[in-house]
Design an enzyme around this catalytic site. Structure first.
Site, PDB file in Angstrom:
ATOM      1  N   LYS A 176      -2.609   1.765  39.395  1.00  0.00           N
ATOM      2  CA  LYS A 176      -2.782   0.329  39.258  1.00  0.00           C
ATOM      3  C   LYS A 176      -1.549  -0.398  39.780  1.00  0.00           C
ATOM      4  O   LYS A 176      -0.428   0.092  39.636  1.00  0.00           O
ATOM      5  CB  LYS A 176      -2.956  -0.055  37.780  1.00  0.00           C
ATOM      6  CG  LYS A 176      -4.202   0.443  37.094  1.00  0.00           C
ATOM      7  CD  LYS A 176      -4.180   0.048  35.625  1.00  0.00           C
ATOM      8  CE  LYS A 176      -5.389   0.570  34.856  1.00  0.00           C
ATOM      9  NZ  LYS A 176      -6.617  -0.154  35.204  1.00  0.00           N
TER      10      LYS A 176
ATOM     11  N   ASP B  38      -8.972   5.810  38.314  1.00  0.00           N
ATOM     12  CA  ASP B  38      -8.786   4.716  37.364  1.00  0.00           C
ATOM     13  C   ASP B  38     -10.052   4.436  36.562  1.00  0.00           C
ATOM     14  O   ASP B  38     -10.063   3.581  35.697  1.00  0.00           O
ATOM     15  CB  ASP B  38      -8.355   3.449  38.125  1.00  0.00           C
ATOM     16  CG  ASP B  38      -7.777   2.378  37.211  1.00  0.00           C
ATOM     17  OD1 ASP B  38      -7.375   2.730  36.077  1.00  0.00           O
ATOM     18  OD2 ASP B  38      -7.735   1.201  37.612  1.00  0.00           O
TER      19      ASP B  38
ATOM     20  N   ARG C  15     -14.679   6.480  31.050  1.00  0.00           N
ATOM     21  CA  ARG C  15     -16.040   6.997  30.921  1.00  0.00           C
ATOM     22  C   ARG C  15     -16.054   8.526  30.944  1.00  0.00           C
ATOM     23  O   ARG C  15     -16.981   9.148  30.414  1.00  0.00           O
ATOM     24  CB  ARG C  15     -16.924   6.416  32.022  1.00  0.00           C
ATOM     25  CG  ARG C  15     -16.594   6.835  33.438  1.00  0.00           C
ATOM     26  CD  ARG C  15     -17.140   5.866  34.470  1.00  0.00           C
ATOM     27  NE  ARG C  15     -16.445   4.588  34.410  1.00  0.00           N
ATOM     28  CZ  ARG C  15     -16.750   3.539  35.163  1.00  0.00           C
ATOM     29  NH1 ARG C  15     -17.731   3.607  36.031  1.00  0.00           N
ATOM     30  NH2 ARG C  15     -16.066   2.412  35.048  1.00  0.00           N
TER      31      ARG C  15
END
Length: 461
Positions: A240, A310, A314
């Site tokens: 990020k 990223d 999940r």
């Protein structure tokens, strides 16, 4: 910090809550000196405004708190908390209030106005306490306030003090408080017991990944809560930018939310069998970090092509959901700070959720309105299933194109809950970006009070 009601009403100062269009009638019932005093303060009963009426000795005779009008009230919640936060030190009681007054929500707001995160900095203590009226469920409100405070504290704590080991400690402390049983799988245990994606996401961190499990209650319907516990998310090799990494201490907000809800459920002694699962990891970078284009095999046996490291939340939730789905359960609920797409869709205040059964959606939305915990239903849109199916694996963790990001993430998770339970998923933000009544800037619970209120209908209690 204590988020409890005052123990008795002796010497409690009365509070009169007045709507703006009912002020003139209320003032007519006051003594002449009190009427003159209110007039001199130019009080109009605006929402969040108040006037202190003095007694003959210069002390406080009463407080008149403005409740505005319905149009203004719709733009927020916990309106009495604005007054509670700035009243002089003392004990207060609700004396009169209009029919429109949402008693239990406003009382909860009063309690939560006393919340502050003071682990690293001393903050002024909340000065004003309130007596619980006879017609409110004080124990329930205190349990909710304590659960919400737990959620906020966990989210607000930086990763230096809230990595996977510390999240485990908080998890086990909560379990011990309520006599719950725990099982913890750490590091190599995850591989030995077939939780490969949890291990893969967390293996690059110096703090070993783990799966935390709690069980409480022996009778009643079965509820399983699964919370995303990514204690920090660098983005992995798809790192990020700094601005996007700044709030990643809150990426375990799903686990914080389910632990807060679990505290509420256990404190209230609800007649259910509760199971809580938290995959706790840090998505870090070193030579062992998983890579774009890797193909992972999940606990369920489904293969997953990694197209963005990223999109790790999940992955860890998938293994935990697969475990939850292996035994008969009445309802499985996952909560996660999962996608930026959800924030784009509904902003930070609404908690988007997914569920297949209309009856479950109706129960949740009715409860959310009752307790002022706003939620918004998003669709499990089956035609988008093809978007999460790549060419070389069963599933794609980050479909290309950028469309429907929250929906495709929810569809991905639903693939791991197929056997034994109804499923509900929350894609929450978990952060209050701007100070509001009873909600300072920082971590915040979302959807948990609505779920608690809806449980009697969802589980036929």
């Amino acid at each position: 910090m204590t988020l409890k009601f005052a123990q008795n009403k002796t010497n409690a100062t009365p509070i009169h809550v007045v709507e703006s269009d009912g002020l003139s009638n209320f003032v007519e019932g006051l003594s002449g000196s009190a009427r003159n005093w209110v007039a001199s303060q130019e009080f109009r009963a605006g929402l969040g405004h108040f006037v202190i009426v003095p007694n003959a000795d210069g002390g406080i005779d009463s407080v008149i708190a403005g409740y505005g009008n319905e149009t203004v009230r719709k733009r927020g919640r916990f309106h009495l908390a604005t007054v509670a936060a700035v009243l002089p030190e003392g004990k207060y009681k609700l004396e009169t209030f209009p029919a429109s007054f949402d008693l239990e929500t406003e009382l909860l707001g009063w309690l939560l106005s006393g919340y502050s995160f003071d682990r690293y900095k001393t903050r002024p203590a909340h000065k004003a306490s309130i007596v619980a009226p006879a017609n409110c469920d004080a124990a329930k409100l205190e349990a909710i306030a304590a659960g919400e405070a737990l959620t906020r504290d966990l989210i607000n704590t930086p990763t230096s003090d809230m990595g996977p080991p510390q999240l485990q400690e908080a998890f086990e402390t909560l379990a011990a408080q309520h006599g719950a049983e725990t099982v913890v799988r750490v590091g190599q245990d995850l591989l030995d017991q077939n939780f490969p994606m949890i291990h893969t996401v967390g293996r690059a961190s110096a703090q070993e990944p783990r799966l935390l499990e709690m069980r409480w209650g022996s009778k009643g319907p079965k509820l399983t809560l699964v919370g995303k516990g990514v204690c920090f998310d660098t983005g992995g090799l798809n790192i990020k930018p700094g601005a996007s990494m700044g709030l990643m201490k809150k990426d375990m907000g799903g686990s914080a939310a389910v632990l807060g809800l679990a505290h509420m459920i256990m404190s209230l002694g609800l007649p259910i069998q509760l199971r809580v699962l938290v995959p706790a990891v840090e998505n870090a970078i070193d030579g062992s970090a998983f890579r774009p284009q890797d193909v992972l095999t999940s606990r369920k046996g489904l293969t997953v092509e990694i197209n963005n490291t990223d999109a790790e939340g999940r992955l860890v939730l998938a293994d935990a959901l697969a475990l939850a789905d292996e035994e008969e359960t009445d309802l499985i609920v996952s909560m996660a700070t999962l996608t930026g797409a959800a924030r784009v869709a509904v902003g930070p205040d609404l908690a988007p959720y997914y569920v297949d059964a209309q009856s479950d959606a109706s129960a949740l939305e009715e409860a959310a309105t009752t307790v002022a915990d706003p939620v918004w239903r998003m669709p499990f849109h089956d035609p988008y299933e093809a978007m999460i199916e790549p060419s070389i694996a069963d599933l794609d963790n980050a479909p290309k194109g950028g469309f429907a990001g929250s929906i495709t993430a929810a569809l991905f998770l639903r693939r791991f809950v197929t056997e034994n339970a109804r499923y509900m998923h929350f894609d929450i933000y978990g952060w209050q970006p701007k100070s509001a009544p009873a909600r300072p800037v920082g971590g915040v619970g979302q959807g948990t009070r609505a779920l608690l209120e809806a449980l009697p209908k969802l589980l036929d209690l």
